[in-house]
Scaffold this motif. Structure first.
Motif, mmCIF file in Angstrom:
data_model
loop_
_atom_site.group_PDB
_atom_site.id
_atom_site.type_symbol
_atom_site.label_atom_id
_atom_site.label_comp_id
_atom_site.label_asym_id
_atom_site.label_seq_id
_atom_site.Cartn_x
_atom_site.Cartn_y
_atom_site.Cartn_z
ATOM 1 N N ILE A 1 -5.464 6.289 -8.727
ATOM 2 C CA ILE A 1 -6.020 6.603 -7.409
ATOM 3 C C ILE A 1 -7.158 5.655 -7.067
ATOM 4 O O ILE A 1 -7.247 5.151 -5.943
ATOM 5 C CB ILE A 1 -6.462 8.082 -7.348
ATOM 6 C CG1 ILE A 1 -5.232 8.995 -7.422
ATOM 7 C CG2 ILE A 1 -7.279 8.369 -6.082
ATOM 8 C CD1 ILE A 1 -5.547 10.466 -7.644
ATOM 9 N N VAL A 2 -8.030 5.389 -8.035
ATOM 10 C CA VAL A 2 -9.115 4.417 -7.820
ATOM 11 C C VAL A 2 -8.505 3.043 -7.515
ATOM 12 O O VAL A 2 -8.980 2.322 -6.628
ATOM 13 C CB VAL A 2 -10.057 4.370 -9.041
ATOM 14 C CG1 VAL A 2 -11.023 3.200 -8.937
ATOM 15 C CG2 VAL A 2 -10.821 5.687 -9.180
ATOM 16 N N ALA B 1 0.881 4.152 -2.912
ATOM 17 C CA ALA B 1 0.605 5.560 -2.609
ATOM 18 C C ALA B 1 1.790 6.444 -2.998
ATOM 19 O O ALA B 1 1.608 7.547 -3.527
ATOM 20 C CB ALA B 1 0.280 5.724 -1.125
ATOM 21 N N LYS C 1 0.833 -1.209 0.000
ATOM 22 C CA LYS C 1 0.000 0.000 0.000
ATOM 23 C C LYS C 1 0.865 1.255 0.000
ATOM 24 O O LYS C 1 0.560 2.231 -0.691
ATOM 25 C CB LYS C 1 -0.934 0.007 1.209
ATOM 26 C CG LYS C 1 -2.027 -1.036 1.134
ATOM 27 C CD LYS C 1 -2.846 -1.037 2.406
ATOM 28 C CE LYS C 1 -3.733 -2.260 2.460
ATOM 29 N NZ LYS C 1 -4.344 -2.418 3.778
ATOM 30 N N LYS D 1 -6.666 -0.851 -1.201
ATOM 31 C CA LYS D 1 -6.733 -0.646 0.250
ATOM 32 C C LYS D 1 -8.018 -1.206 0.856
ATOM 33 O O LYS D 1 -8.050 -1.526 2.030
ATOM 34 C CB LYS D 1 -6.621 0.856 0.537
ATOM 35 C CG LYS D 1 -6.491 1.170 2.008
ATOM 36 C CD LYS D 1 -6.120 2.604 2.239
ATOM 37 C CE LYS D 1 -6.123 3.039 3.663
ATOM 38 N NZ LYS D 1 -5.923 2.084 4.682
ATOM 39 N N TRP D 2 -9.033 -1.357 0.050
ATOM 40 C CA TRP D 2 -10.349 -1.796 0.513
ATOM 41 C C TRP D 2 -10.247 -3.178 1.172
ATOM 42 O O TRP D 2 -9.747 -4.115 0.608
ATOM 43 C CB TRP D 2 -11.293 -1.880 -0.675
ATOM 44 C CG TRP D 2 -12.734 -2.024 -0.306
ATOM 45 C CD1 TRP D 2 -13.283 -2.873 0.576
ATOM 46 C CD2 TRP D 2 -13.810 -1.283 -0.866
ATOM 47 N NE1 TRP D 2 -14.625 -2.723 0.627
ATOM 48 C CE2 TRP D 2 -14.988 -1.741 -0.265
ATOM 49 C CE3 TRP D 2 -13.888 -0.288 -1.815
ATOM 50 C CZ2 TRP D 2 -16.232 -1.244 -0.592
ATOM 51 C CZ3 TRP D 2 -15.136 0.218 -2.125
ATOM 52 C CH2 TRP D 2 -16.282 -0.253 -1.515
ATOM 53 N N LEU E 1 -5.697 2.454 -6.015
ATOM 54 C CA LEU E 1 -5.231 2.478 -4.638
ATOM 55 C C LEU E 1 -6.389 2.269 -3.658
ATOM 56 O O LEU E 1 -6.269 1.507 -2.696
ATOM 57 C CB LEU E 1 -4.526 3.802 -4.316
ATOM 58 C CG LEU E 1 -4.088 4.027 -2.864
ATOM 59 C CD1 LEU E 1 -3.102 2.959 -2.441
ATOM 60 C CD2 LEU E 1 -3.521 5.422 -2.699
ATOM 61 N N ILE E 2 -7.522 2.909 -3.947
ATOM 62 C CA ILE E 2 -8.707 2.749 -3.084
ATOM 63 C C ILE E 2 -9.167 1.291 -3.099
ATOM 64 O O ILE E 2 -9.444 0.704 -2.047
ATOM 65 C CB ILE E 2 -9.832 3.710 -3.531
ATOM 66 C CG1 ILE E 2 -9.412 5.159 -3.265
ATOM 67 C CG2 ILE E 2 -11.142 3.377 -2.833
ATOM 68 C CD1 ILE E 2 -10.278 6.196 -3.942
ATOM 69 N N VAL E 3 -9.225 0.694 -4.287
ATOM 70 C CA VAL E 3 -9.623 -0.708 -4.402
ATOM 71 C C VAL E 3 -8.602 -1.605 -3.689
ATOM 72 O O VAL E 3 -8.965 -2.533 -2.974
ATOM 73 C CB VAL E 3 -9.764 -1.122 -5.892
ATOM 74 C CG1 VAL E 3 -9.928 -2.625 -6.030
ATOM 75 C CG2 VAL E 3 -10.939 -0.388 -6.518
#
Length: 146
Positions: free
Chosen positions: A136-137, A99, A95, A143-144, A139-141
């Motif tokens: 960025i999306v 980032a 992660k 990290k989810w 990274l969100i996925v």
């Protein structure tokens, strides 16, 4: 092609170094680890300079750099090492690396758009912006937690 291979090697080395530095920090502290990292890096660079460039370039050339602020790269390097250690300790290597890379791409693109620091200015591209948004999306996925 060579540039991409070198960039990929850089990413590998940065990820492994971040894990190593974070491991050392767990047994010492972030700033003493950073000191050791910078010191060992300094010695490697001096050896490589003496072996590869000493006859072609003098150390005095550094004092003739047009934009003196660019000499602060080493200072930035110390804070880069510190922030990589902290982010990997808090997020984990994957992660943190994701980032870090996204922020590198975003800031590098802004630098190119405005032509800052002597970089050749580029025109805005919606495709590049979409690429950053997709990252960025991602990274969100990534990290989810499901």
């Amino acid at each position: 092609m060579w540039g991409f291979l070198i960039a990929m090697l850089s990413g590998v080395l940065m990820s492994v170094q971040g894990v190593f530095n974070t491991g050392v920090t767990k047994e010492t502290g972030p700033w003493i680890t950073n000191c050791f990292v910078q010191l060992t890096g300094f010695f490697v660079c001096v050896c490589l300079f003496l072996f590869k460039e000493a006859g072609d370039i003098s150390v005095g050339e550094l004092f003739h750099i047009d934009h003196k602020y660019m000499l602060f790269g080493g200072v930035l390097g110390a804070f880069i090492t510190f922030t990589v250690i902290q982010s990997m300790a808090n997020l984990g290597p994957a992660k943190a690396a994701l980032a870090i890379v996204i922020s590198q791409v975003l800031v590098a693109y802004i630098i190119e758009l405005f032509g800052w620091f002597g970089v050749e200015k580029v025109d805005f591209s919606w495709m590049k912006l979409i690429g950053i948004v997709v990252a960025i999306v991602g990274l969100i996925v990534f990290k989810w937690e499901a």
